[in-house]
Design a protein around this motif. Structure first.
Motif, mmCIF file in Angstrom:
data_model
loop_
_atom_site.group_PDB
_atom_site.id
_atom_site.type_symbol
_atom_site.label_atom_id
_atom_site.label_comp_id
_atom_site.label_asym_id
_atom_site.label_seq_id
_atom_site.Cartn_x
_atom_site.Cartn_y
_atom_site.Cartn_z
ATOM 1 N N UNK A 477 0.929 -1.030 0.009
ATOM 2 C CA UNK A 477 0.009 0.177 -0.007
ATOM 3 C C UNK A 477 0.726 1.112 -0.116
ATOM 4 N N UNK A 478 1.774 1.417 0.674
ATOM 5 C CA UNK A 478 2.776 2.316 0.806
ATOM 6 C C UNK A 478 3.407 2.706 -0.460
ATOM 7 N N UNK A 479 4.031 1.494 -1.225
ATOM 8 C CA UNK A 479 4.434 1.660 -2.562
ATOM 9 C C UNK A 479 3.715 2.283 -3.660
ATOM 10 N N UNK A 480 2.278 1.933 -3.484
ATOM 11 C CA UNK A 480 1.504 2.150 -4.383
ATOM 12 C C UNK A 480 0.977 3.497 -4.305
ATOM 13 N N UNK A 481 1.129 3.991 -3.066
ATOM 14 C CA UNK A 481 0.630 5.448 -2.855
ATOM 15 C C UNK A 481 1.876 6.652 -2.711
ATOM 16 N N UNK A 482 3.192 5.962 -2.982
ATOM 17 C CA UNK A 482 4.242 6.802 -2.523
ATOM 18 C C UNK A 482 4.718 7.375 -3.982
ATOM 19 N N UNK A 483 4.981 8.724 -4.255
ATOM 20 C CA UNK A 483 5.394 9.337 -5.433
ATOM 21 C C UNK A 483 6.876 9.427 -5.090
ATOM 22 N N UNK A 502 10.636 12.045 -16.293
ATOM 23 C CA UNK A 502 10.641 13.638 -16.535
ATOM 24 C C UNK A 502 9.740 14.010 -15.501
ATOM 25 N N UNK A 503 8.833 13.088 -14.730
ATOM 26 C CA UNK A 503 7.813 13.572 -13.712
ATOM 27 C C UNK A 503 7.927 12.649 -12.766
ATOM 28 N N UNK A 504 7.345 12.824 -11.520
ATOM 29 C CA UNK A 504 7.183 11.676 -10.593
ATOM 30 C C UNK A 504 6.204 10.555 -10.869
ATOM 31 N N UNK A 505 6.723 9.507 -10.349
ATOM 32 C CA UNK A 505 6.023 8.126 -10.486
ATOM 33 C C UNK A 505 5.986 7.308 -9.319
ATOM 34 N N UNK A 506 4.796 6.576 -9.214
ATOM 35 C CA UNK A 506 4.519 5.488 -8.194
ATOM 36 C C UNK A 506 5.558 4.889 -7.871
ATOM 37 N N UNK A 507 6.278 4.510 -6.700
ATOM 38 C CA UNK A 507 7.194 3.336 -6.301
ATOM 39 C C UNK A 507 6.933 2.111 -6.797
ATOM 40 N N UNK A 527 13.228 9.418 1.817
ATOM 41 C CA UNK A 527 11.651 9.523 2.550
ATOM 42 C C UNK A 527 11.021 8.210 2.415
ATOM 43 N N UNK A 528 11.213 7.383 1.549
ATOM 44 C CA UNK A 528 10.586 6.026 1.020
ATOM 45 C C UNK A 528 11.570 5.057 2.228
#
Length: 622
Positions: A477-483, A502-507, A527-528
């Protein structure tokens, strides 16, 4: 002198030790009978546990509450996780062990297990009354009664040791063979046959030149085999193994002994292990190869004895010495003892049900090399299952059968009882069609709760696996919601030659990239790393694997579901196979001999075709 037992276990090798521990820990009163109390849990051949597919089996044994993983972890001198360059389904733990400590620790654990009694004697026959095993008779004439009997005779049934032209009766060097059981069971209607295995010379480490060999160190991180918190050695404490090679000169010397070889002179009837051939077999079968790899393995912490893995042989001792002294690093080697072959009786395992109980005699179970397998791990897992089922049979409980989609143990037993074997059987990952599900990392998730409900795995194990499952779900759940920010992760991508973002992605999306490893990635995303800091390494790794291989796992689970309808279609015990007049003669003979319990089992019998199964389904429908 003896009271009645619930379970008598004959033989105290890896199969017998696991059988005794399992039955006793489930509440049975157990008697473990061995010909030598000093060799309980003995490593008769190489001082190592695990390896390709075998490591998965040891982890399954541990997940169910068996002892092999604990003993291995307590006595290891080196640990390696094999196949790390491949996917997790192929990862296989392997340990070098201190041979003497291993056997001592096994005995200590058995002696500390309530309900286990010991007796030193040879079992000469099984007590059979009304088609049921009711105890044993020993060589000293003692009659000991029980509700069930587990025979784990290893290589001791009419064992013969071969060294060149010399033949010695024995089940292991320096130990006598066991007699009586084969003759009794054959007279009762069992089929028996002969198999062969071998072992290499043991040499003095002080006489070797390691500068001419390649050093093979252990891993920098030791996972181990047991899911419990075992006090294992530290990475920097490990003993190294070494690698060297034979050459054409070695091969030519070995060939000079072929005229005195028991294998080539026909004195050995049994077939040897295909995947662990003798050195003479290697140079004969692979004549085009000018060298073969040898692993130089220490036997323990406080001994100079060395096991020469890859040089198994039964050639005359003088040929062994001359040839081995031509191997780089072995020019001045001193022998502790020569290699030898051992030939022994086994009972083709198609004579067993899927609980390892014999079909001809109720309450009689076989486990280990008596069933045609080779290897400590294959023996131990059969012992575990035979011990569980002997206990449950003694207490009138439903028997336990693990399916091919639940465990490598299920694959092994299913292969044995349906296909049989005319050569020593060993496990490989390729034998398991659902190996993506049957990984070494998730054996506890697959099996611990099941074993706990049977009364074998203890509360400590269940608590650990439930905590692990909870942690894995939380991490996912953390990985799915972490940018993950591009500026953080792109430097990591550069180190693994992966294209930048080029832009943030989910872990959870980033972890799907080839070559991305969560442990390395966390160093670039603090932070992750902080968010996952409370979880142990095992739980984080499990979550990473489940995320990475989710699609493969789902696909295999769907395949299991598709095949489950065949597994759930039970063939009645009273079914008359003779009425299947449209199937092949081979299929009819196999059906009548093996008497499969389900259509799934019937479909895996060697020589049975899909059309035979379709006809069987039609008649069952009627």
């Amino acid at each position: 002198m003896f009271s009645e037992y619930d379970v008598i276990v004959v033989g105290a090798g890896h199969a017998g030790s696991e059988a005794a521990a399992a039955a006793a820990n489930m509440g049975s009163k157990v008697l473990l009978i061995t010909m030598n109390m000093q060799t309980i849990g003995q490593m008769s051949c190489n001082p190592a546990m695990g390896g390709i597919a075998k490591g998965q089996i040891v982890r399954e044994i541990d997940a169910m509450g068996g002892y092999s993983g604990i003993v291995t972890d307590k006595t290891m001198i080196q640990f390696r996780m094999l196949n790390k360059s491949k996917g997790p389904a192929m990862w296989s733990p392997r340990a070098q062990n201190d041979r003497m400590q291993f056997a001592t620790t096994w005995r200590e654990m058995l002696e500390q297990t309530p309900n286990v009694d010991f007796y030193q004697d040879m079992v000469s026959s099984i007590i059979i009354e009304n088609g049921k095993a009711c105890g044993v008779v020993t060589g000293l004439g003692n009659t000991i009664r029980s509700k069930s009997v587990v025979v784990t005779s290893g290589t001791f049934l009419n064992g013969i040791i071969h060294i060149g032209e010399k033949q010695l009766g024995g089940g292991r060097v320096g130990e006598k063979a066991a007699t009586g059981i084969t003759e009794q069971l054959v007279a009762y209607g069992f089929d028996s046959d002969r198999l062969k295995t071998g072992t290499p010379p043991r040499v003095d480490s002080r006489s070797l030149d390691y500068s001419k060999m390649e050093e093979q160190k252990g891993d920098d991180f030791i996972t181990g085999f047991s899911y419990l918190d075992i006090d294992r050695i530290k990475p920097d404490q490990q003993r190294s193994c070494h690698i060297t090679y034979t050459n054409t000169n070695v091969h030519e010397i070995l060939k000079t002994g072929f005229d005195r070889s028991p294998m080539y002179q026909g004195r050995i009837e049994g077939r040897g292990p295909r995947y662990c051939p003798s050195i003479e077999d290697k140079i004969n079968r692979f004549a085009e190869r000018d060298r073969h790899q040898l692993f130089v393995e220490p036997e323990g912490w406080n001994t100079v004895e060395i096991y020469v893995n890859g040089f198994s042989t039964s050639l005359p001792e003088d040929v062994q010495v001359k040839a081995l002294r031509t191997v780089p690093g072995f020019e001045n080697c001193k022998f502790f003892r020569p290699g030898y072959a051992i030939e022994y009786d086994y009972f083709p395992p198609t004579q067993l049900t899927n609980t390892l109980e014999t079909k001809l005699i109720q309450n009689l179970f076989f486990a280990g090399q008596i069933n045609g397998t080779t290897g400590y791990e294959e023996a131990a897992c059969q012992g575990l299952m035979a011990g569980i089922n002997a206990h449950r049979k003694s207490h009138h409980l439903e028997q336990l059968v693990l399916s091919r989609s639940e465990a490598y143990i299920g694959v092994l037993i299913d292969d044995l009882i349906n296909k049989g074997t005319d050569e020593p059987y060993r496990m490989f990952t390729s034998r398991a069609e659902y190996r993506t599900l049957l990984r070494q990392d998730n054996a506890d998730i697959r099996l611990t709760e099941l074993s706990y409900n049977l009364g074998l795995a203890k509360q400590e194990r269940l608590d650990k696996v439930l905590a692990k499952k909870k942690g894995v779900n939380e991490i996912k759940k953390i990985m799915a919601g972490f940018n993950v920010e591009a500026d953080d992760i792109n430097p990591y991508f550069e180190t693994i030659q992966s294209s930048p973002i080029d832009e943030k992605q989910k872990a959870s999306k980033i972890i799907l990239r080839p070559n991305v490893e969560l442990g390395n990635m966390l160093a670039y995303v603090p932070t992750l790393s902080t968010a996952l800091a409370e979880y142990d390494t095992d739980t984080v790794e499990q979550a990473e694997i489940q995320i990475k291989y989710e699609q493969y796992i789902k696909r295999e689970e769907e395949l299991v579901q598709k095949m489950s309808h065949l597994e759930n279609m039970v063939i009645p015990d009273s079914f008359n196979f003779d009425k299947l007049n449209a199937i092949s003669n081979e299929a009819l003979q196999k059906f009548k001999k093996i008497r499969p319990k389900t259509l799934g089992q019937a479909s895996r019998i060697s020589g049975v075709n899909p059309s035979d199964i379709q006809i069987l389904m039609v008649f069952m429908g009627r």
